[in-house]
Every structure is written in structure tokens, then in C-alpha cells.
Design an enzyme around this catalytic site. Structure first.
Site, short mmCIF file in Angstrom:
data_model
loop_
_atom_site.label_atom_id
_atom_site.label_comp_id
_atom_site.label_asym_id
_atom_site.label_seq_id
_atom_site.Cartn_x
_atom_site.Cartn_y
_atom_site.Cartn_z
N ASP A 80 37.04 -48.44 -42.54
CA ASP A 80 36.84 -49.47 -41.53
C ASP A 80 35.52 -49.23 -40.82
O ASP A 80 34.88 -48.19 -40.97
CB ASP A 80 38.00 -49.48 -40.53
CG ASP A 80 38.14 -50.79 -39.77
OD1 ASP A 80 37.34 -51.71 -40.00
OD2 ASP A 80 39.06 -50.89 -38.93
N LYS A 81 35.16 -50.23 -40.01
CA LYS A 81 33.96 -50.16 -39.17
C LYS A 81 34.33 -50.63 -37.78
O LYS A 81 35.22 -51.47 -37.61
CB LYS A 81 32.88 -51.06 -39.77
CG LYS A 81 31.77 -51.51 -38.82
CD LYS A 81 32.03 -52.93 -38.34
CE LYS A 81 30.93 -53.43 -37.42
NZ LYS A 81 31.33 -54.71 -36.77
N HIS A 82 33.67 -50.06 -36.79
CA HIS A 82 33.89 -50.51 -35.41
C HIS A 82 32.55 -50.64 -34.72
O HIS A 82 31.68 -49.78 -34.86
CB HIS A 82 34.77 -49.53 -34.64
CG HIS A 82 35.04 -49.98 -33.23
ND1 HIS A 82 35.98 -50.93 -32.92
CD2 HIS A 82 34.46 -49.62 -32.05
CE1 HIS A 82 36.01 -51.13 -31.62
NE2 HIS A 82 35.09 -50.35 -31.06
N SER A 83 32.38 -51.72 -33.98
CA SER A 83 31.16 -51.92 -33.18
C SER A 83 31.51 -51.80 -31.71
O SER A 83 32.58 -52.23 -31.27
CB SER A 83 30.58 -53.31 -33.46
OG SER A 83 29.58 -53.63 -32.50
N THR A 120 35.83 -60.46 -32.80
CA THR A 120 36.08 -60.88 -34.17
C THR A 120 37.33 -61.75 -34.28
O THR A 120 37.35 -62.74 -35.02
CB THR A 120 36.22 -59.64 -35.08
OG1 THR A 120 34.98 -58.91 -35.05
CG2 THR A 120 36.53 -60.02 -36.51
N ARG A 168 41.83 -48.78 -16.18
CA ARG A 168 40.41 -48.40 -16.07
C ARG A 168 39.54 -49.62 -15.79
O ARG A 168 38.56 -49.55 -15.03
CB ARG A 168 39.95 -47.71 -17.35
CG ARG A 168 40.53 -46.32 -17.55
CD ARG A 168 40.30 -45.83 -18.97
NE ARG A 168 38.90 -45.90 -19.34
CZ ARG A 168 38.45 -46.19 -20.55
NH1 ARG A 168 39.30 -46.45 -21.53
NH2 ARG A 168 37.17 -46.23 -20.81
N SER A 183 39.79 -44.16 -26.55
CA SER A 183 40.27 -45.54 -26.67
C SER A 183 39.96 -46.10 -28.06
O SER A 183 40.83 -46.66 -28.74
CB SER A 183 39.63 -46.41 -25.60
OG SER A 183 40.04 -47.75 -25.71
N LYS A 187 43.07 -46.06 -31.71
CA LYS A 187 43.47 -47.26 -32.47
C LYS A 187 43.07 -47.14 -33.93
O LYS A 187 43.82 -47.55 -34.83
CB LYS A 187 42.86 -48.50 -31.83
CG LYS A 187 43.36 -48.77 -30.42
CD LYS A 187 42.91 -50.10 -29.88
CE LYS A 187 41.45 -50.15 -29.52
NZ LYS A 187 41.15 -49.50 -28.25
N LYS A 188 41.90 -46.59 -34.19
CA LYS A 188 41.44 -46.48 -35.58
C LYS A 188 42.26 -45.43 -36.34
O LYS A 188 42.60 -45.63 -37.51
CB LYS A 188 39.95 -46.12 -35.62
CG LYS A 188 39.05 -47.24 -35.12
CD LYS A 188 39.23 -48.51 -35.92
CE LYS A 188 38.37 -49.65 -35.43
NZ LYS A 188 38.61 -50.90 -36.20
#
Length: 439
Positions: A80-83, A120, A168, A183, A187-188
Site C-alpha cells: 500500500d501507499k499513504h500520503s 481519496t 487531538r 495514527s 491503520k496500515k
């Protein structure tokens, strides 16, 4: 174990042990920690920080606070990828099918827009019928069959993070590197990944405004991920200008479709960053020996139409139109008012206030002021000119897509105020797109 003693220990600058962190995370989920106690520990961490061992323990505890996905017998790597969030960043829509076409499996659990940045899930919901909340068994089946599926975050994945983040968000403790790290990664990790590519945006349109903060966050994510057993590479990338030619939900989907199909030239920065992140994923997953070979494979997946076909199959399988790629304009909503943004003078476009341009989309109705706000999928900007381009006076900087004439005129003025033009022959130098690579 008393919540107030855990808060006191961190307030005094001590390192929390695993048992204390587990107690806190259980309290987030079962409600035994009050909102005041959660806020107090968040502020203590914000002020006192966390060492790597604490951050790993917090990440793993939040990961295990709900359901953890697993992918037994998967014939290829789960990636996967996360930005960290940007303006015009539609890369996930292209990246997931491209990696799938090269043998990877991408169970992407994406988010909604936050502040001035797009999400997304919001973009995908511009597609009529697209279901971002399929049943878990359907999600599993689609990833296995198609190689990719992009859905929204479910309440049973890392529920501790959902509560902690909400607190937060209203107590001015979001900008904490260890808490951001936990955080994202909780999730990942809960998604059952074997490799993760991180895109840490840096600049005036990013959460990380300075290269120093971007590097600190990237280093934290890479090291904590390694400590939690997830191979991760991080690219620190420029967000001092809008990424690509489109900003806004339906417009970005249209841009992603054009990119995958090769309808006309691909916007250079978008293409380069998409290839760079995809290539890291293929190398992490053992699908390519190096990024150069990975890029060759990815370009072939684009040129052959294989990546576009994966996207089309994913859309149809999740309830969207089977012929979206052939007839996007028949399905994607269009704004009734389209107006150009005239360049106020002749010259070279040398700077833009990217965050302000993101907020223009929110003002048009394409983002949320409050979490429950409805979004106008039609609105946004297209034809965005990129830094370094030379324009004549009056030539369009972009096209505004708006619900009515008054909103369009406000957006025109706001975009004009957010850009800077200099004499065409004045010295100017572009920011590097990829500033650094870690991991």
C-alpha cells in the site's frame, strides 16, 4: 493502574512502558478513560514527546485495538501507499491499479478530505454507485480477484486511533510526530500489509510545512514501522504547488482516468511521482530488483492498458458504471458554471499559495467545514498552470467549476490572489519534486 499516574509520568518527562500504553489504549476503546484524561495524555505527549520504543508500543497497541486483516495464501505481496495529504493529489486512483497490474495486491483503506486537502474516498464517491463500504468478505474477495480495491476506513480497524485523533483534533495536539506516526501506522498495520510506501508532502500546501519537519516525520514513520515489523520507504515530496492539472473530486477522477488511458500527455510531475511511489512498492514487494526495472514494468502496464483495465474492473465490482472509462463525462457530475481565471499580468508563474488554493475548493463546496458536511462533487479547478510556465496577460491560470456565478467570481479572485507572476526573464528555480528518500 491509575490513568492519572500514567498522565503524571509522561507529564514529568518519563517514558511509558508497554503496560501503561496498553492500559491507555484499552481505555480509549472501552471508555474507561474520560475525554479529559485522553486530552491530558495527548498534551503531555505533545509537550514531552515519545521515544521510539514508546511510539512502537503505541502503534502496535492501537493496531490491535480492533480487527486486524490477514491475507493467507495470497499469491503476491500485499502492499500500500499513504500520503500525508496534498492539493490535487489523486495518485492513489492510478497507483493501486498500476501496482496490481504488475503483480501486487493493494487493499487500500483510504480517508476523506481533511481541512484544505482532498480525500481519496470523497473522490471515489463522485462515481455514481461506487460503494466505499463493502462487506469485509467482499473486500477480501475483490482484492484477491482484481489485485486492488480502494474503500473507506471501517470502524473496526484501529478504533482507538479514531477516538484519540478526534480528541487531538480539538485540543491542538495534532502536530506531534510520534502521535502522527502511530495514527498512520496503526491503520496500515491493521490492514495486514507487507510493504508500505509513504509520501510525506512538504511545503506551503502540506501538513509538514518545512523540510526539517518532513524529514523528522519520515524518519519516525520508517523507524517505527520497522520496529512494528512493516517494511516502509518514505519519499519527501514537494507540495509548494498543486499536484497536476485538476483539483476537486469529480475533476480529479476524470484526470485519473485520462492518465490511466493515456488520453493526451500526462502531467509531468504527476507522472513522475506516481512512478516513483509505485516503483518503491514493487521493490518492497520483491516484484522488481530495483526502481529502474520497476519503472519499466509500470510504464508497460500503462502502455498496454492493463492498469486502466484493473481500475475499470474495480469500479464495476464496487457498484460503479461498467463503462466509466469509455464514457466518464456521461457519469461524472459537472458544474453548471465554468469560468477562466485570467492572469492579472504577463509573466512567469513562480509561486502559489497551495493551501489557499485548497481552501478555494472548500469555499466552492468541494470540501468540508464540519465533519458531517455534504460535498459538491462537481466543483473545483481544471487546467491548472504549473510553476515555471509563462503566460500572457489575461491567459487562463485555471478554469473554475462552480455551482453558481457568484461562487465562480469569488473563486476567480481567490486564485488570482494565491499566485505570483514575475517577469518572464527573471531568475527562477523549481523545487525538486522528490526532496529525499528514507528507508
Amino acid at each position: 493502574m491509575l490513568a492519572q499516574e500514567i498522565i503524571r509520568a509522561k507529564r514529568e518527562g518519563g517514558a511509558l512502558d508497554e503496560a501503561q500504553i496498553q492500559h491507555f489504549v484499552r481505555g480509549l476503546v472501552d471508555g474507561s478513560w474520560s475525554e479529559g484524561q485522553v486530552a491530558a495524555l495527548g498534551m503531555a505527549v505533545f509537550l514531552r514527546g515519545m521515544n521510539r520504543a514508546e511510539a512502537v508500543a503505541l502503534t502496535r497497541a492501537m493496531m490491535h485495538s480492533g480487527r486486524v486483516l490477514s491475507w493467507p495464501d495470497m499469491p503476491g505481496p500485499v502492499l500500500d501507499k499513504h500520503s500525508s495529504g496534498g492539493v490535487g493529489d489523486k495518485l492513489s486512483l492510478m497507483l493501486a491499479p498500476m501496482v496490481a497490474a504488475c503483480g501486487g495486491y493493494v487493499p487500500m483503506i483510504a480517508g476523506r478530505g481533511l481541512g484544505h486537502t482532498g480525500g481519496t474516498v470523497d473522490k471515489l464517491e463522485a462515481i455514481p454507485g461506487y460503494n466505499t463500504t463493502p462487506a469485509p468478505a467482499d473486500f477480501d474477495r475483490l482484492v484477491r480477484r482484481l489485485g486492488c480495491a480502494i474503500i473507506g476506513q471501517t470502524g473496526d480497524l484501529a478504533p482507538a486511533d479514531k477516538r484519540f485523533y478526534a480528541t487531538r483534533d480539538v485540543t491542538a495536539t495534532v502536530e506531534s510526530v510520534p502521535l502522527i506516526t502511530a495514527s498512520i501506522l496503526s491503520k496500515k498495520l491493521a490492514a495486514g500489509l507487507q510493504g508500505l510506501a509513504m509520501d510525506i508532502k512538504c511545503g506551503n500546501g502540506a501538513f509538514a510545512a518545512t523540510p526539517e519537519f518532513g524529514r523528522e516525520l519520515a524518519q519516525s514513520i520508517v523507524e517505527v514501522a520497522a520496529g512494528a515489523g512493516l517494511r516502509t520507504r518514505a519519499l519527501i515530496t514537494d507540495m509548494n504547488q498543486v499536484l497536476g492539472w485538476e483539483v476537486g473530486n469529480a475533476l480529479e477522477v476524470q484526470g485519473a482516468i485520462a492518465y490511466l488511458k493515456g488520453d493526451g500527455p500526462r502531467e509531468p510531475r504527476t507522472h513522475e511521482l506516481t512512478l516513483a511511489l509505485c516503483a518503491e512498492m514493487l521493490v518492497l514487494g520483491g516484484l522488481a530488483p530495483d526502481t529502474a526495472q520497476a519503472r519499466t514494468q509500470l510504464q508497460a502496464a500503462l502502455d498496454s492498458g492493463a492498469a486502466a483495465e484493473r481500475f475499470a474492473q474495480m469500479v464495476a465490482a464496487l457498484g460503479g458504471p461498467a463503462d466509466l472509462l469509455e464514457r466518464p463525462q456521461a457519469y461524472l457530475p459537472a458544474a453548471p458554471v465554468v469560468r477562466p481565471v485570467p492572469a492579472p499580468r504577463a509573466g512567469r508563474l513562480c509561486a502559489m499559495q497551495t493551501r489557499e488554493i485548497g481552501l478555494v475548493i472548500v469555499e466552492l463546496g468541494g470540501g468540508r467545514r464540519q465533519p458531517g458536511d455534504a460535498i459538491d462533487m462537481r466543483v473545483g479547478l481544471s487546467g491548472m498552470r504549473q510553476l515555471g510556465e509563462v503566460l500572457a496577460a489575461g491567459e487562463p491560470l485555471a478554469l473554475v467549476h462552480a455551482a453558481d456565478e457568484a461562487a465562480a467570481q469569488r473563486a476567480v479572485a481567490q486564485v488570482q490572489a494565491a499566485v505570483t507572476l514575475i517577469d518572464a526573464d527573471a531568475p527562477w528555480q523549481a523545487h525538486p519534486l522528490v526532496m529525499d528518500r528514507l528507508g
